[in-house]
Design a protein around this motif. Structure first.
Motif, PDB file in Angstrom:
ATOM      1  N   ALA A  82       0.850  -1.194   0.000  1.00 53.68           N
ATOM      2  CA  ALA A  82       0.000   0.000   0.000  1.00 53.68           C
ATOM      3  C   ALA A  82       0.882   1.239   0.000  1.00 53.68           C
ATOM      4  O   ALA A  82       2.000   1.214   0.512  1.00 53.68           O
ATOM      5  CB  ALA A  82      -0.912   0.000   1.218  1.00 53.68           C
ATOM      6  N   ASP A  83       0.362   2.303  -0.573  1.00 54.87           N
ATOM      7  CA  ASP A  83       1.043   3.593  -0.518  1.00 54.87           C
ATOM      8  C   ASP A  83       0.333   4.406   0.564  1.00 54.87           C
ATOM      9  O   ASP A  83      -0.831   4.776   0.394  1.00 54.87           O
ATOM     10  CB  ASP A  83       0.975   4.286  -1.878  1.00 54.87           C
ATOM     11  CG  ASP A  83       1.888   5.486  -1.953  1.00 54.87           C
ATOM     12  OD1 ASP A  83       2.847   5.555  -1.155  1.00 54.87           O
ATOM     13  OD2 ASP A  83       1.662   6.364  -2.798  1.00 54.87           O
ATOM     14  N   LEU A  84       1.010   4.650   1.664  1.00 59.79           N
ATOM     15  CA  LEU A  84       0.397   5.282   2.827  1.00 59.79           C
ATOM     16  C   LEU A  84       0.636   6.782   2.846  1.00 59.79           C
ATOM     17  O   LEU A  84       1.766   7.239   2.676  1.00 59.79           O
ATOM     18  CB  LEU A  84       0.958   4.667   4.109  1.00 59.79           C
ATOM     19  CG  LEU A  84       0.814   3.156   4.256  1.00 59.79           C
ATOM     20  CD1 LEU A  84       1.495   2.685   5.532  1.00 59.79           C
ATOM     21  CD2 LEU A  84      -0.645   2.749   4.238  1.00 59.79           C
ATOM     22  N   GLU A  85      -0.441   7.518   3.058  1.00 60.92           N
ATOM     23  CA  GLU A  85      -0.353   8.968   3.268  1.00 60.92           C
ATOM     24  C   GLU A  85      -0.412   9.226   4.772  1.00 60.92           C
ATOM     25  O   GLU A  85      -0.847   8.358   5.534  1.00 60.92           O
ATOM     26  CB  GLU A  85      -1.524   9.662   2.574  1.00 60.92           C
ATOM     27  CG  GLU A  85      -1.530   9.488   1.070  1.00 60.92           C
ATOM     28  CD  GLU A  85      -2.753  10.120   0.407  1.00 60.92           C
ATOM     29  OE1 GLU A  85      -3.544  10.772   1.107  1.00 60.92           O
ATOM     30  OE2 GLU A  85      -2.901   9.944  -0.801  1.00 60.92           O
ATOM     31  N   ALA A  86       0.026  10.402   5.189  1.00 64.97           N
ATOM     32  CA  ALA A  86      -0.025  10.734   6.609  1.00 64.97           C
ATOM     33  C   ALA A  86      -1.463  10.595   7.113  1.00 64.97           C
ATOM     34  O   ALA A  86      -2.412  10.972   6.424  1.00 64.97           O
ATOM     35  CB  ALA A  86       0.485  12.152   6.843  1.00 64.97           C
TER      36      ALA A  86
END
Length: 140
Positions: free
Chosen positions: A111-115
């Motif tokens: 997954a590409d995690l954002e803050a």
């Protein structure tokens, strides 16, 4: 001479280009039906960016899953379908899951995690209520 110079230029480009490796988050799930269950992360805070969740089902005889959802806020109320003993995933922003993880098996989710704040949970009947949940904080 041209090939040698081109090779040197290409090598310099690779050396000068930063390599962004994904953060690995190890997840261990455990517990049997009718007892206490757990979902444990090896780290509760990571930096934003690509991540790999390596999930291991440590249960002796119980199948588990791991669902990754992004919460709107750290104190967001988790919607429960009390009659079904499950979380209402339709009301949450899911980033994917590792499903049908047999006892002793491993799986992974990228997954590409954002803050923000994320919830990891097992949404098989009664598992969330039995403790199979963990919060992950992602910072900038």
């Amino acid at each position: 001479m041209f090939i040698r110079n081109a090779s040197l230029a290409l090598a310099a480009l690779f050396i000068a280009t930063p390599v962004f490796a994904a953060t690995t988050i190890n997840v261990v799930e455990d517990g049997e039906g009718g007892g206490k269950m757990s979902l444990v992360l090896d780290q509760q805070t990571v930096s934003a960016g690509p991540a790999i969740f390596k999930v291991h089902n440590d249960a002796a005889g119980e199948e588990h899953e791991m669902v990754l959802v992004r919460l709107k806020s750290a104190d967001a109320k988790i919607p429960l379908l009390t009659e079904k003993h499950r979380v209402d995933e339709k009301q949450l922003q899911s980033l994917g899951e590792v499903e049908d993880l047999a006892p002793g098996a491993d799986g992974q989710l990228k997954a590409d995690l954002e803050a923000g704040t994320y919830l990891l949970l097992c949404n098989l009947k009664g598992h969330y209520e039995a403790g199979m949940q963990a919060v992950l904080t992602v910072t900038d």
